[in-house]
Design a protein around this motif. Structure first.
Motif, PDB file in Angstrom:
ATOM      1  N   GLY B 329      -5.168  -4.793   5.208  1.00  0.00           N
ATOM      2  CA  GLY B 329      -6.327  -4.781   4.318  1.00  0.00           C
ATOM      3  C   GLY B 329      -5.891  -4.736   2.862  1.00  0.00           C
ATOM      4  N   LEU B 330      -4.862  -3.941   2.614  1.00  0.00           N
ATOM      5  CA  LEU B 330      -4.313  -3.832   1.266  1.00  0.00           C
ATOM      6  C   LEU B 330      -3.763  -5.182   0.801  1.00  0.00           C
ATOM      7  N   PHE B 331      -3.019  -5.840   1.709  1.00  0.00           N
ATOM      8  CA  PHE B 331      -2.465  -7.145   1.349  1.00  0.00           C
ATOM      9  C   PHE B 331      -3.578  -8.164   1.113  1.00  0.00           C
ATOM     10  N   LEU B 332      -4.617  -8.105   1.948  1.00  0.00           N
ATOM     11  CA  LEU B 332      -5.745  -9.033   1.796  1.00  0.00           C
ATOM     12  C   LEU B 332      -6.403  -8.842   0.435  1.00  0.00           C
ATOM     13  N   ALA B 333      -6.653  -7.579   0.076  1.00  0.00           N
ATOM     14  CA  ALA B 333      -7.295  -7.293  -1.202  1.00  0.00           C
ATOM     15  C   ALA B 333      -6.407  -7.743  -2.358  1.00  0.00           C
ATOM     16  N   ARG B 334      -5.084  -7.504  -2.239  1.00  0.00           N
ATOM     17  CA  ARG B 334      -4.135  -7.923  -3.284  1.00  0.00           C
ATOM     18  C   ARG B 334      -4.204  -9.423  -3.483  1.00  0.00           C
ATOM     19  N   TRP B 335      -4.167 -10.117  -2.339  1.00  0.00           N
ATOM     20  CA  TRP B 335      -4.161 -11.583  -2.399  1.00  0.00           C
ATOM     21  C   TRP B 335      -5.430 -12.095  -3.072  1.00  0.00           C
ATOM     22  N   LEU B 336      -6.570 -11.544  -2.648  1.00  0.00           N
ATOM     23  CA  LEU B 336      -7.854 -11.995  -3.180  1.00  0.00           C
ATOM     24  C   LEU B 336      -7.930 -11.706  -4.677  1.00  0.00           C
TER      25      LEU B 336
END
Lengths: 272, 840
Positions: B329-336
């Motif tokens: 989830g953290l990586f997803l938010a970072r990417w977005l």
């Protein structure tokens, strides 16, 4: 030796002719399914009582209402009309929770198959009714119950590691652990070979004779039924015969008479 | 309950909980990403850099407020409005003020280079400075940073052509000056406001306090002194501490709003979908164990104990799954966040706030969802009488409880008025409502799943009957196990509906936008501005070129209108030049009224897109209330209504009317119409006037300018893909769960003589029924939602991009085949003969 005879409340007499000592009494019990033209009468005005310390077999052809009878007598299902009493308690009018509580305190069950929770060990399965009731249940209770059915060394095993007969004996231990007024068996030997079935029947007979327990067992096997003190016959949902200490052949003959063309099956059962 | 049942069953047979685990894991990923966005928005603060040494900063508020108390609505402005430069004198008189520093920023170009510019007084804010630096530029002079001078190849004393929002200026380089964190170019204070395109007004005032005066004291004194002083339309803010950084950072408020809105609204939708998925997965898992639960009931478990056992199991699985979803989830938010920053949705340099609160909330929310799902799923097996349960357990019936009927039909009925509302509300609000319609319809399908599945299998039966024994078997399976079929269809319908609605909605809007834009631009040449924009006086210079018949500058802006108690922003454009010549460059498809009447003066004039005009109930000749980009309310008279709002802007006003309301009044493009065919010399002359930073696109082979419109729908497409992807994962998960649980059935088929090939064929046919039903129902939902929303947004019918449609449909079929076929093979491999009598 423990005694299974216990008095709970006033065992009042039903108005259908049950004796005062009846642990289970059904009075005018009917059960129908569906409505209108498609109504199925699974039980019709059945009145019968089972005294303490008795071993009763319930027989009948397929569709005669055996299972419905058992479920109604055990509070698993509610009759459409009539009265069911267990140990003096009228079941009609009890809430689902009260029924459940009554089941786990006063009734033991042994089913044909899938008796045990696969995720629990034999000992845990045995103690489950006590745990559900919130009663203190220790290792010693489980050990005593398992010892009684001759499985004292297998308490830590899971159902998958036990044979069919052993599983059924664990189920009997579980049915007895809460010292119920009555133990109901729904084809308890139906899934077992004849040798193992004889062991299980012997066990049931033993708890009646030695400990004064009450057993009501539905079966289609005349040999199994012959172990009982009394055999009642159902046909089309009605009680049609009530034999005391019948022999295997008497039972088989009665079944042949009831099932007509399919009687050969019953005879085959006898010759097994 | 501490009977240990929940723990024992999970430890004993973890595979039974794998489905719920996967669903909860992915739910945790998306909820964590949303929560992190929300947290980042809420906690976003900007450290003051420029204003670090200023005790107090005075600026305009960047929020429009309307209404009072509970009814107050706010709208964050894209840019912070300006304040009157004359306020400096009044501020200087406030006791405790040591110095008042007016601050002005601008973006200018010199040749192809884009520079940040500031007034010289900015030097007074440099670390250690107490007053402005010596040797400042005089009017017409600039001071350059050495790097900028080197890049432009100029030195002290050289002349330089500077293109600014206030027009093109010829300036002399007075000095070079190196200052860490400073602008590329300083202009004289006297020139600064004019260079920025807003003479007489500044961005903000930074105040230094006299010795012994605290920032808080000074703030109080300034607030007192400013009470009752006329300020900008949104009012003045007097700030200290970190809030100084919010004033300093242009676009801070908008970024904060974007982060919060995405975290909140996306999080809301995703949470609903996740809840939906988790409930259906848990129900399925509970159903697959119904015999076990029936046995528990028979030996004395009360309904309450059963519900608690299932809920405890769900909670245990959730507490295992949820933490695992946090890192992805953290990586997803970072990417977005990175992608959104790169695409200009957010300020550069924003950091994701990874504090523990969002992560803790995620775990609790996911666990809460799991427990709720467990309680819901256990309702049926708990309520049912044990005798019925034992009877019913082997054959999952299709009968629905009254609660499910009522809720399902309510959801179905409720979607109708919602769809009507979404059709009548224009623009983004309408599209947002469309998503709600989809969710409502999906809820209905989920609740009525077994009934829907029954209808599906009745429809599929005549077709299946042609495929021999496997076909008849597949038909019978669907008929007798409607509950299972319903469970399989629902998440796949969700995937199709999400993908369909969102992609097609966006596709239709993009297409309508491109079509309208193409039809609207009748100019032969389009000049697109670089990042610094083009000065507002440029069209006049272009119009004076020989051969140019008309030149219309487009001043991008926005106006807000009240709608459903909220302030809704709409696109707006200011148009320069003689309105009588507008039609030579721009044909907006006037429905009624006359664009030639679009002149400033009086209360002003406005032309409105028909859809917006209808929503505002505005008619030609009547005034309409609009909120300008600086939060002021104007009441211009409607002079025309037109059709091509998507391609141009929802509202058109004279540039002179909008200019004073804009913080950075620069043109985004210039539409030029030449008299006669366009000669290369014409384009060269145009290029000289507009400068090297602007792009000149002459007519293509068809005579229309070869300028491409870039679509701004990236974010919407990402969300649609995210939702559809999440639903697809849920669908795959469910199909695998269902198929793996059919071990016994497959073993039985093998025993009665079905070949491996026949079993696989049956599975394939069942998968195709599921896929077909999902495509049919999903398309129905998408189409039903699409039609009103697209009409509301574009005024035209929907457009289905064929490649996209084929991709979605093919994806669904492949997903259904793979997620049924592979587990069937696994089951066949592992459980041939011995399966009967094992697991139930």
């Amino acid at each position: 030796m423990r005694t299974w005879r216990r008095t709970r409340g006033d065992a009042t007499t039903g108005d259908g002719g049950s004796a005062t000592s009846d642990v289970v009494s059904l009075t005018g019990v009917s059960r129908t399914y569906g409505s209108g033209d498609s109504t199925v009468h699974a039980l019709r005005e059945v009145t019968v009582g089972m005294p303490r310390g008795s071993f009763t077999a319930v027989m009948g052809p397929s569709g005669s209402g055996k299972s419905t009878f058992l479920q109604a007598a055990a509070g698993l299902d509610r009759p459409t009309s009539g009265s069911v009493r267990i140990g003096g308690t009228e079941l009609t009018g009890l809430s689902e929770d009260e029924l459940t509580r009554l089941r786990r305190e006063r009734i033991g069950f042994v089913f044909q198959s899938f008796n045990l929770l696969p995720s629990l060990t034999a000992a845990e399965n045995v103690l489950l009714p006590l745990r559900l009731a919130g009663r203190p249940a220790g290792r010693r209770d489980a050990q005593a119950a398992l010892d009684r059915v001759g499985l004292g060394a297998h308490g830590h095993r899971r159902p998958a590691e036990l044979s069919g007969g052993q599983q059924q004996r664990v189920a009997i231990a579980r049915a007895l652990v809460s010292r119920p007024d009555v133990v109901f068996g729904d084809e308890p030997t139906g899934a077992l070979d004849s040798g193992t079935a004889a062991d299980v029947l012997g066990l049931l007979r033993g708890i009646v004779d030695a400990e004064g327990a009450t057993v009501v067992m539905v079966t289609h096997d005349p040999l199994a039924a012959s172990v009982a003190d009394r055999v009642v016959f159902l046909a089309d949902g009605a009680l049609v015969a009530d034999l005391a200490h019948p022999s295997v052949h008497e039972i088989a003959d009665r079944m042949v008479a009831l099932t007509g063309g399919t009687g050969a099956l019953a005879v085959a059962g006898v010759q097994r | 309950m501490s009977n240990g049942l929940a723990r024992a069953s999970i430890r004993f047979r973890p595979t039974a909980f794998a489905g719920a685990f996967v669903a909860l894991l992915f739910a945790s990923v998306v909820v964590a990403a949303s929560a992190l966005f929300l947290q980042s928005g809420v906690t976003l603060s900007a450290q003051p850099v420029r204003y670090a040494d200023a005790a107090v900063v005075v600026a305009a508020d960047d929020q429009v407020r309307r209404g009072e108390g509970d009814w107050e609505t706010t709208l964050p402005l894209a840019q912070r409005p300006l304040v009157d430069a004359a306020l400096a004198d009044r501020l200087a008189d406030v006791p405790g003020v040591a110095a008042v520093v007016p601050d002005v920023s601008a973006t200018v170009t010199a040749g192809t280079a884009t520079w940040s510019a500031a007034g010289w007084s900015r030097t007074a804010l440099e670390p250690g400075a107490t007053t402005v630096a010596d040797a400042g530029p005089r009017t017409g002079q600039v001071v350059l940073a050495p790097a900028a001078a080197a890049a432009a190849v100029v030195g002290v004393g050289d002349r330089l052509e500077l293109r600014t929002p206030g027009g093109t200026r010829s300036v002399t380089v007075a000095a070079l000056r190196d200052a860490a964190g400073g602008p590329d170019v300083w202009v004289a204070d006297a020139d600064a406001a004019a260079v920025a395109g807003h003479p007489g007004r500044v961005d903000a005032f930074a105040l230094r306090a006299t010795e012994g005066t605290s920032a808080a004291q000074l703030r109080g004194a300034v607030r007192q002194a400013l009470a009752g002083v006329p300020g900008p339309p949104t009012g003045l803010v007097v700030v200290t501490g970190d809030e100084r950084g919010e004033v300093e950072t242009a676009g801070f408020g908008a970024s904060k709003e974007t982060l919060t809105a995405i975290g909140g609204s996306l999080g809301g939708v995703l949470l609903t979908v996740a809840l939906f998925v988790v409930v259906s997965t848990t129900s399925l898992a509970v159903e697959q164990r119904s015999r076990e639960l029936a046995l528990l009931r028979a030996i004395g478990a009360t309904p309450r104990q059963l519900r608690r056992t299932v809920a405890t199991e769900a909670a245990l699985v959730a507490f295992l799954a949820a933490p695992l979803g946090l890192v992805p989830g953290l990586f997803l938010a970072r990417w977005l966040l990175g992608e959104m920053t790169a695409r200009g949705y957010l300020l550069p340099g924003l950091e994701l706030s990874t504090g523990p609160v969002a992560l803790l909330v995620t775990v609790l929310v996911v666990a809460g969802a799991a427990v709720a799902a467990g309680l819901l799923a256990a309702r049926r097996p708990a309520r049912i009488r044990p005798a019925e349960a034992l009877r019913e357990a082997s054959l999952a019936g299709s009968r629905l409880g009254p609660a499910r009927w009522v809720l399902g039909l309510t959801a179905l009925a409720g979607s109708v008025p919602l769809a009507i509302v979404s059709a009548t509300v224009p623009g983004e609000l309408g599209m947002g409502l469309a998503a709600t319609v989809v969710l409502t319809l999906l809820l209905a399908i989920g609740l009525l799943g077994p009934v829907v599945a029954g209808a599906v299998s009745r429809l599929a039966r005549p077709v299946l009957d042609r495929f021999g024994a496997p076909g008849r078997l597949a038909a019978a399976n669907g008929r007798t196990n409607a509950r299972r079929l319903g469970s399989a269809i629902t998440p796949l319908v969700m995937a199709v509906a999400f993908a369909g609605t969102m992609f097609l909605l966006q596709g239709s809007v993009d297409r309508a936008t491109a079509d309208q834009r193409e039809a609207a631009v009748v100019a032969d040449t389009v000049v697109s501005a670089g990042p610094a924009g083009l000065p507002v006086d440029l069209p006049a210079q272009v119009a004076a070129l020989p051969g140019v018949g008309a030149a219309v500058g487009v001043l991008p802006a926005s106006v807000a209108t009240p709608a459903l108690g909220e302030l809704m922003p709409h696109t707006a454009s200011g148009l320069t030049g003689d309105p009588a010549l507008l039609s030579r460059a721009l044909d907006v498809g006037v429905r009624d009224g006359d664009l030639a009447a679009l002149r400033p003066g009086g209360d002003g004039t406005v032309a409105l897109d028909v859809l917006l005009a209808d929503a505002l109930d505005a008619r030609v000749g009547e005034p309409v209330e609009l909120i300008t980009p600086d939060g002021a309310t104007i009441r211009p008279t409607v002079v025309a209504r037109y059709d091509r709002g998507l391609g141009v802007a929802a509202a058109l006003l004279p540039a002179e009317t909008l200019r004073p309301h804009l913080t950075t009044p620069v043109l985004s493009e210039l539409l030029v119409r030449h008299d006669g065919p366009v000669q290369p010399a014409d384009l060269a002359a145009l290029g000289t006037v507009t400068g090297p930073a602007a792009q000149v696109a002459g007519p293509g082979p068809d005579g229309a300018p070869a300028s491409a419109l870039t679509s701004d729908s990236w974010l919407d497409v990402v969300f649609a893909a995210g939702l559809a992807g999440f639903a697809a994962i849920a669908a795959a998960n469910t199909l695998v769960m269902i198929t793996l649980a059919r071990r016994r059935e497959v073993g039985l088929l093998g025993m009665v003589g079905a070949t491996r090939r026949q079993v696989l064929r049956t599975a394939r046919l069942e998968a195709l029924v599921v896929a077909g039903a999902a495509i049919g129902l999903g398309s129905l939902i998408a189409w039903g939602t699409l039609l009103p929303s697209v009409h509301g947004a574009t005024g035209a019918g929907p457009y289905v991009p064929p490649a996209l449609a084929a991709g979605v449909l093919g994806g669904v079929v492949v997903l259904a085949l793979v997620c049924t076929g592979v587990p069937t093979r696994v089951v066949l491999h592992g459980a041939r003969a011995g399966a009967v009598g094992t697991r139930e």
